[in-house]
Structures are given as structure tokens and as C-alpha cells.
Scaffold this active site. Structure first.
Site, PDB file in Angstrom:
ATOM      1  N   GLY A  19       0.785  -1.220   0.000  1.00 29.83           N
ATOM      2  CA  GLY A  19       0.000   0.000   0.000  1.00 29.83           C
ATOM      3  C   GLY A  19       0.819   1.272   0.000  1.00 29.83           C
ATOM      4  O   GLY A  19       0.457   2.250  -0.656  1.00 29.83           O
ATOM      5  N   CYS A  72       0.866   1.967  12.756  1.00 24.51           N
ATOM      6  CA  CYS A  72       2.037   2.808  12.478  1.00 24.51           C
ATOM      7  C   CYS A  72       2.371   3.725  13.647  1.00 24.51           C
ATOM      8  O   CYS A  72       3.458   4.294  13.701  1.00 24.51           O
ATOM      9  CB  CYS A  72       1.785   3.648  11.231  1.00 24.51           C
ATOM     10  SG  CYS A  72       1.509   2.669   9.749  1.00 24.51           S
ATOM     11  N   THR A 123      10.338  -7.915 -11.717  1.00 22.54           N
ATOM     12  CA  THR A 123       9.649  -9.170 -11.968  1.00 22.54           C
ATOM     13  C   THR A 123       8.495  -9.342 -10.990  1.00 22.54           C
ATOM     14  O   THR A 123       8.661  -9.175  -9.783  1.00 22.54           O
ATOM     15  CB  THR A 123      10.624 -10.351 -11.833  1.00 22.54           C
ATOM     16  OG1 THR A 123      11.698 -10.161 -12.750  1.00 22.54           O
ATOM     17  CG2 THR A 123       9.925 -11.663 -12.123  1.00 22.54           C
ATOM     18  N   GLY A 167      -2.979  -5.810   0.044  1.00 24.22           N
ATOM     19  CA  GLY A 167      -3.252  -7.225   0.189  1.00 24.22           C
ATOM     20  C   GLY A 167      -3.496  -7.666   1.615  1.00 24.22           C
ATOM     21  O   GLY A 167      -4.455  -8.385   1.906  1.00 24.22           O
TER      22      GLY A 167
END
Length: 410
Positions: free
Chosen positions: A97, A351, A261, A224
Site C-alpha cells: 500500500g 504505524c 519481476t 493485500g
């Protein structure tokens, strides 16, 4: 939004929880910190495993070993796009994110000549720090005020936006209070002045319906590990036609916006998590809103007159409850939680955890410091159950009662 309204009760839920207990939660305290991170859904893990074991190829290669990984990335793009009512080509996979927020904010700002960014003080640090980095580069950054429920008023945006504004960045759902912002109204104002609208929807995606067209957003962040996929994968919705300056240069993956990748296994897991969420909404939202309201009601019943809701009673995330408890300001909510080992919860954003200071989000809403430092953030998710919620309320109330009686101190 009726699925998150205060009238929702456990009796209105579509049915009992059908999932098997999650192995990560077995034998541990009651987990009420889903806004910090979610356990990986075993179904998402199953989607990832083939690309950690058998299908190892680089999806950018042109031979046999690339075919299955390339198909997995394409399928995940379609799955996430379906959840957001977007087009697959508008999905850019990222490493999480914070990267998606930074790509949206710095990428949009650096791709055009306008020099003003507008945001608000209760954003995630990834947004605030990206804006601060642009301020150091000579951009003007304007922070909108919040009302007492933590909402941005469209009129306040209208008052400060101008033809110099490049981007407005306002999170859809707040991680501490669950406040849902009027994104569609804010986007309309931004577009009327030729500006873009970005929303960090990390806390909203998979919890409430998110339709990028109805919201009118140009850029939207997905994370995710907030939606039962692994940590280290996220995505940015980029509306077709929006130009961004890439942050990571290299081989040209993700339409040239995010070189490197692809993390095929985690992308496959994110796609599976998106598909699960699409199938289970809105029932999951109704269930969580009922459990959230049950938790609030139990705390109010067990601690009469001591519980105050922080944030709006209606327009908020279904699994988020933020309450202040009277009489514990001298100790702080963090020390209260430390004395309740049977509950794993937080006082605010992960955080900012570990700091004995009032939440900046609650202070920005105009709450007194005493009330802000007495606040608990209790967040529920896929594996939360009614017995757990009732027991957690009892554990919290018992400790508060002991503190008020002067019997113990955390």
C-alpha cells in the site's frame, strides 16, 4: 449506507460463521486488530502455493515455464478489477500500500505542471509523507479540516481548490474510527477544477462495496494484507487516460509504471482474496456490522456511562469500533490493553502503536487529549465470532472496573 448503520443487529445477520478456525489464531488471545493486518485466508494461500513450488517461471519470458505464471497474473488482474468494477488494464500491481500511495501521489504530481496537492490530517503516513516529499520539492500542500466525526466537508475542499491543484488525496475509510468519506462528492469537485482524485481504500476494499466508476476516482489504493492476502503485495487502480510518472524504472512491467519481476505467488493470492470478497459481500459486511454493534452494546452495558463512541454512528466501516473509556486517561488505553492479555487490540493505527500519546487522528477531529488517550480501536474480521465478542467485552470491562475500584494498576 445501510450495511454499516447503527440499526444493524446480530439477529439480522445472514447466518452463523461457516469458516474453520484459522490456524494462526488457535490458542491465542481474541484478535481485535484486523485493521492492522488480517490472517491470510487459506483459500488465498492455496492460490499462491503453485507459484512457490511448481510454476516458478518468469511471466515475462516467452517459453513454456512462463505460461502458467503469466496466466496467473492476468487472472488476478481480472479478479481484482471485478471487485472494483474496473477494467483489468487499469490495475497496476505493487509491493504494498505504501508504494501504491506514493506512486499515485508523486506519480500524478510529477506528470503534470500543476503545483498544489490537497489532503487531510488523518491520512495514513504513506500519504502524508508522500505529500511532504512533494512539499520539499516545491509543491504547495493543503490539509483540509475534519468535522467531529472525522469527515472532510465538500465545502471545505471547494474553498481551497484551484486551477493550480494537481491532486486531491482522501482516504475512503479511516483505519482508526472507520469513518467513510464522501468520495464521490469530493471527486466531482476535483474534476470540476481539472484535478485528479486519489483515495487510499486499503481499509475499505473487501469490507464495503467499492465501485470506481460510482466513486468517480482516478486512482485507488488496494492493500493485500488488509483483505486476507499476504503482506508485500498491493495494487493501484489507475483510470484509463491518467498519466503517472513511474517511481521504479526498469524492465517495463505493469505497463511501465512498476518495473520488477512480478511476485506471481502473492499476486495470485491477492486475486483469490478479491474473488472471495466479491462473492461474500455484502453478507460479510452485514455480519461484521452486527458484531461491531454487539461489542459496543456489551461495553456500554457492562460499563454504563463510561463509553463514548468516536466517529460517526452510521457511515463507517462495518468492522471498526473506536471508543473512549472515561476514567483511564491517567493510565492511557495502551496500558489498559497491556493488562488484558486475553485481548489483542490497539489504541490506533499500527504505524503509531507503542507511543503513549493521544491519537493524531482523534485530535484532528477536535477531541480533547484526555478522551483521545483513553480510546481503544477494536476491529473485527472474517474469523471474529459472537462468543469471542462477548468474552472480549467482559475482559475489557472487568479490567476497567478493577481500575475504577483502585484494586489494581496496569
Amino acid at each position: 449506507m445501510s450495511i454499516v448503520g447503527p440499526e444493524t443487529r446480530l439477529g439480522s445477520l445472514p447466518g452463523a460463521q461457516q469458516l474453520e478456525p484459522h490456524p494462526g489464531l488457535a490458542g491465542g488471545p481474541i484478535y481485535l486488530d484486523y485493521n492492522a493486518t488480517t490472517p491470510v485466508d487459506p483459500r488465498a494461500l492455496d492460490a499462491a502455493l503453485p507459484y512457490l513450488t511448481t510454476h516458478f517461471g518468469n511471466p515475462s519470458s516467452s517459453h513454456h515455464y512462463a505460461e502458467r505464471p503469466r496466466q496467473a497474473v492476468a487472472r488476478a488482474r481480472e479478479q481484482l478489477a471485478a471487485l472494483l468494477a474496473a477494467r483489468p488494464q487499469e490495475i497496476v500491481f505493487t509491493g504494498g500500500g505504501s508504494e501504491a500511495d506514493t506512486l499515485a501521489i508523486r506519480g500524478a504530481a510529477l506528470a503534470q505542471p500543476r503545483r498544489q496537492i490537497i489532503t487531510q490530517p488523518s491520512e495514513h503516513p504513506a500519504v502524508l509523507q508522500a505529500c511532504a516529499s512533494l512539499e520539499a520539492d516545491g509543491f504547495a500542500v493543503t490539509h483540509l479540516p475534519l468535522d467531529r466525526h472525522g469527515r472532510v466537508r465538500p465545502a471545505d475542499l471547494q474553498a481551497v481548490i484551484s486551477e493550480r491543484t494537481a491532486l486531491v488525496s482522501i482516504a475512503y475509510g479511516n483505519s482508526e474510527t472507520g469513518t467513510l468519506q464522501p468520495i464521490a462528492e469530493l471527486a466531482a469537485i476535483a474534476h470540476a477544477h481539472g484535478a485528479l482524485l486519489h483515495t487510499d481504500a486499503a481499509q475499505a476494499v473487501a469490507k464495503v462495496p467499492v465501485d470506481v466508476t460510482r466513486l468517480g476516482v482516478d486512482l485507488l489504493t488496494v492493500v493485500g494484507h488488509k483483505m486476507y492476502a499476504p503482506k508485500g503485495v498491493g495494487a493501484l487502480y489507475v483510470r484509463s487516460g491518467v498519466e503517472l510518472a513511474p517511481l521504479i524504472h526498469g524492465g517495463g512491467q505493469e505497463s511501465g509504471l512498476r518495473a520488477g519481476t512480478e511476485n506471481v505467488a502473492f499476486i495470485a493470492a491477492l486475486g483469490a482474496a478479491a474473488e472471495i470478497a466479491r462473492q461474500e459481500l455484502p453478507d460479510s459486511a452485514v455480519r461484521l456490522a452486527g458484531l461491531r454493534d454487539l461489542l459496543q452494546h456489551e461495553l456500554e452495558r457492562l460499563l454504563p456511562g463510561l463509553i463514548t463512541l468516536n466517529g460517526p454512528p452510521g457511515e463507517r466501516l462495518p468492522g471498526t469500533l473506536n471508543v473512549s473509556i472515561d476514567g483511564i486517561a491517567h493510565l492511557g488505553a495502551r496500558r489498559l490493553l497491556a493488562a488484558i492479555p486475553g485481548v489483542a487490540a490497539a489504541t490506533g493505527s499500527a504505524c503509531h502503536e507503542g507511543v503513549d500519546a493521544p491519537s493524531p487522528v482523534l485530535l484532528a477531529m477536535g477531541l480533547p487529549a484526555e478522551r483521545a488517550i483513553s480510546a481503544l480501536r477494536l476491529t473485527l474480521g472474517r474469523w471474529s465470532t459472537e462468543p469471542e465478542i462477548r468474552h472480549a467485552a467482559q475482559l475489557i470491562a472487568a479490567q476497567v472496573t478493577r481500575l475504577h475500584a483502585g484494586d489494581v494498576a496496569p
